[in-house]
Design an enzyme around this catalytic site. Structure first.
Site, PDB file in Angstrom:
ATOM      1  N   ASP A 189      10.516  58.379  18.253  1.00  0.00           N
ATOM      2  CA  ASP A 189      10.882  58.956  16.966  1.00  0.00           C
ATOM      3  C   ASP A 189      12.400  58.878  16.804  1.00  0.00           C
ATOM      4  O   ASP A 189      13.130  58.613  17.772  1.00  0.00           O
ATOM      5  CB  ASP A 189      10.411  60.414  16.916  1.00  0.00           C
ATOM      6  CG  ASP A 189      10.868  61.134  15.681  1.00  0.00           C
ATOM      7  OD1 ASP A 189      11.529  62.188  15.815  1.00  0.00           O
ATOM      8  OD2 ASP A 189      10.598  60.644  14.574  1.00  0.00           O
ATOM      9  N   ASP A 245      14.748  61.159  14.131  1.00  0.00           N
ATOM     10  CA  ASP A 245      15.437  62.429  13.876  1.00  0.00           C
ATOM     11  C   ASP A 245      15.007  63.498  14.870  1.00  0.00           C
ATOM     12  O   ASP A 245      13.823  63.785  15.028  1.00  0.00           O
ATOM     13  CB  ASP A 245      15.158  62.903  12.451  1.00  0.00           C
ATOM     14  CG  ASP A 245      15.824  62.022  11.422  1.00  0.00           C
ATOM     15  OD1 ASP A 245      15.135  61.143  10.850  1.00  0.00           O
ATOM     16  OD2 ASP A 245      17.042  62.184  11.218  1.00  0.00           O
TER      17      ASP A 245
END
Length: 749
Positions: A545, A547
């Site tokens: 991922d 953020d």
């Protein structure tokens, strides 16, 4: 639309500024002497923060306690209840001389007012207070021995009645009412307060960090100002610390002969006056000291019955600072005028070092019936009544013990002395506030040793409270015969009242990794530095991922979403609780379910453009650059809910390379927690999804990885309790190397 993980602290204000002690005129030796004294005198210190002029100069925690762990602060809670009353006064919704009966819809034959409750001057004797307990109806119906306003008696039920007034007038619980008015402006994250009969106690039960207490104390010392803004009503803050009640005859903690007793100097609006300044004050040594004459704030967690000795140590430190100020060469120079050094003094201690001074309080009841201690190859197994089976080794090991919702768990929200309630009369109970119907948990740390004489000593510490139990087995007592008890007992019960709701984030810690074979998610290492053994495994590919995992962009994300929420009349807190890991249009659909999807798509395009253009403050998560560098040439992919343009902008701002394979918002039809993105990445890499490892920070992202049938490394404080296979503080807890086939992965220390 993409976001970072739910941030443990609202972003209205940044972390408190930190400088070296000498930069704010505090001798480092005085701080070291204070910490040493608290420990050497057997006062069982847990966490300490010292600030001057709003700047943190010193912070330390004694393992297994952690600075970032919210813990039960008992009557420190009362000051927050008082502040909520102050906001109601400022909003014109009540007056301090209003009748409590009128506010609660109850008979009030003796004319008790809000001010009487605030100052603990209802006129009731301690015996009467004990009889009516947490019942506002009982409080008002009981004829006080003296006229209201003429006698101080410590009165937690009076504070509970204040919480009931707040709930009735505000239409929500105490802490919910304070959230936008006080807690968010101070930067205090999600916290939990226990309840009685569906109403938050107000008198006790709040769980706070020392940083939370320090922020509150700094604000109070500045007349309600924090971060340059008037956070709390100035007029009310000014009155809170005045002596409204004479406490000269109060039977409080004992002082030494010829020593000023800090509980005899007067009581304000749910705050105590002190030898120096005034204080927030909770049982067993939970303090927030405001010392205006030296511009000092001291925030503290501890566990002792000799709380006057704790204050005595603080006053010796205050005197040392005063001596240093007097010795300043330039008498006109402010203590903060020296050349600043960028960091505060931050040291680590361990409560285990004081174990010889921490004994069992014999008169305190402790359920030891059926307690057994069994030797194992690497330590012991402790079967603790009311808790269950715990593993104990030679270093601190933390375990979360879950309890199903049942009648016994109801006690978690209770306090001693409950008898009747305002609920039936006033109709303001909030079932959602009560822990009666929710699963609960204990967060326990254990450690043991076999002594030279063959005896065994075990400590069991509840890290969300001040309390610990001690178990001792004599050398010749056999495997099952042990002596056990509380060091300092909880108020009003045993382990059952220390449980916190399983759904509540009680820890903002950065957990270390757990082995794949461990049962509960998030088995942290020893905070004293003895980390859990690293887990080693292999993966066909790592799917990362962005953020909250590789980049920290929470300031931009939360600012823009707050603006969007306010423009649509939606509580920003509700918005921030669901957006993380989702695409923006999906979050909008949840928040505005009747709005056309085309409108959501259009507004999300506007938000994406704003986010792409605003990259100030976007930085790399610790360890992210090293992890991406090590993955070069190995199978990996970026899987993000951001658009490609936004992903490129944020990675560039953080100085990170975008992996050659990036699955972005344009590549999927459904956002996390749907597994589509991770499955698409595995397909593009040509690997079996079950052989992949996801690296994620948000609950939505972790759920997506697990739904894809993949193992998940959870990153950061919000990964604990999500079911992630391992949990690490940040990307620096992940190391990779080439393996045949795929990637060798080491997780943890």
């Amino acid at each position: 639309m993409t976001s970072t993980s739910p941030h443990p602290r609202p972003t209205s204000f940044p972390p408190l500024e930190r400088r070296a002690p000498e930069a704010v005129g505090i001798p480092a030796a005085a701080l070291a002497a204070l910490a040493d004294r608290l420990q050497e005198e057997g006062l069982d210190p847990h966490a300490l923060l010292v600030a001057r002029g709003g700047v943190v100069a010193f912070e330390t925690a004694w393992a297994p306690y952690r600075l970032e762990q919210p813990a039960l602060v008992y009557s420190v809670s009362k000051t927050y209840t008082s502040l909520a009353i102050g906001f109601l006064v400022d909003e014109g919704r009540l007056g301090l001389d209003d009748s409590v009966g009128d506010l609660l819809g109850l008979p009030n034959p003796h004319g008790i007012t809000v001010r009487h409750l605030l100052t603990m001057n209802t006129g009731h004797s301690p015996e009467q207070i004990e009889r009516y307990g947490f019942s506002p109806a009982g409080l008002l119906a009981t004829a006080p021995e003296r006229a209201p306003g003429t006698r101080f008696a410590y009165n937690s039920p009076a504070t509970y009645a204040l919480s009931a007034i707040i709930a009735r007038l505000a239409g929500e619980q105490l802490t919910a009412y304070l959230r936008p008015r006080l807690l968010e402006p101070l930067g205090i994250g999600d916290r939990w307060m226990s309840s009685v009969d569906g109403i938050e106690t107000g008198a006790s039960g709040f769980h706070l960090t020392v940083d939370d207490i320090a922020r509150t104390a700094i604000m109070l010392g500045a007349g309600g100002v924090f971060g340059g803004a008037q956070v709390a009503p100035r007029a009310y803050v000014d009155e809170m610390s005045r002596v409204w009640s004479d406490t000269a005859e109060f039977d409080g903690p004992a002082a030494a002969e010829d020593e000023v007793n800090d509980w005899s100097l007067g009581y304000g609006y749910q705050m105590w006056r002190s030898r120096h300044g005034y204080r927030l004050d909770g049982a067993a040594g939970q303090f927030g000291l405001i010392i205006p004459e030296s511009d000092l704030v001291i925030a503290y967690h501890g566990a002792t019955l000799d709380t006057q000795a704790t204050l005595r140590a603080f006053w010796a430190f205050v005197d040392a600072v005063a001596v240093a100020d007097a010795a300043t060469v330039d008498a006109e120079a402010a203590p903060t005028s020296k050349i600043p050094v960028p960091t505060a003094l931050h040291v680590s201690h361990d409560t285990w070092d004081s174990r010889a001074d921490l004994g069992i309080l014999r008169q305190a009841p402790f359920d030891a019936d059926g307690l057994t201690l069994t030797d194992t190859a690497d330590g012991w197994t402790l079967d603790l009544p009311g808790v269950g089976e715990l593993k104990v080794g030679g270093s601190w090991t933390e375990t979360e013990v879950e309890f199903e919702a049942d009648a016994g768990a109801a006690a978690a929200g209770k306090q001693a002395g409950t008898s009747g309630s305002v609920v039936d009369a006033a109709g303001i109970a909030d079932p959602a506030c009560s822990s009666h119907a929710a699963p609960t948990r204990l967060v326990l740390a254990t450690r043991g040793e076999r002594r030279d004489d063959g005896s065994v000593l075990i400590h069991i510490v509840d890290t969300t409270s001040p309390h610990r139990a001690i178990v001792h087995r004599a050398a010749d007592s056999g495997a099952g015969a042990v002596d056990a008890g509380w060091h300092i007992p909880p108020l009003g019960g045993g382990w059952e009242i220390l449980r916190v709701p399983a759904s509540v984030l009680t820890s903002e810690r950065a957990d270390t990794a757990r082995p794949e074979s461990a049962a509960p998610a998030g088995n942290p290492g020893d905070p004293a530095g003895n980390a859990a053994a690293p887990a080693e495994t292999t993966a066909a590919a790592l799917l990362l991922d962005m953020d909250g995992t590789l980049v920290d962009s929470h300031e931009v994300v939360e600012r823009l979403w707050r603006q969007w929420s306010e423009g649509h009349g939606i509580d920003p807190a509700r918005t921030l609780s669901i957006i993380h890991g989702r695409q923006g249009q999906d979050s909008m659909a949840l928040l505005l379910p009747d709005r056309p999807h085309e409108v959501n798509l259009a507004e999300n395009r506007e938000l994406l453009a704003a986010e792409t253009a605003q990259t100030d403050g976007v930085v790399a998560i610790p360890g992210a650059a090293a992890l991406l560098a090590a993955l070069r040439g190995l199978p990996h992919a970026l899987v993000t809910s951001a658009s490609l343009a936004l992903a490129q902008a944020r990675m560039d701002a953080a100085g990170l390379p975008v992996p050659s394979l990036a699955i972005t918002a344009e590549d999927v039809t459904r956002s996390k927690p749907d597994p589509e993105g991770f499955l698409a990445a595995a397909r593009a890499l040509g690997v079996d999804p079950a052989s992949c490892i996801v690296v994620e920070d948000s609950p939505n992202g972790i759920a997506a990885g697990l739904a894809a049938g993949m193992r998940v490394i959870g990153i950061g404080p919000h990964a604990a309790g999500t079911g992630a296979t391992w949990v690490v503080p940040d990307a620096s807890g992940i190391r990779v190397a080439s393996a045949e086939p795929g990637i060798a992965v080491t997780i943890g220390a």
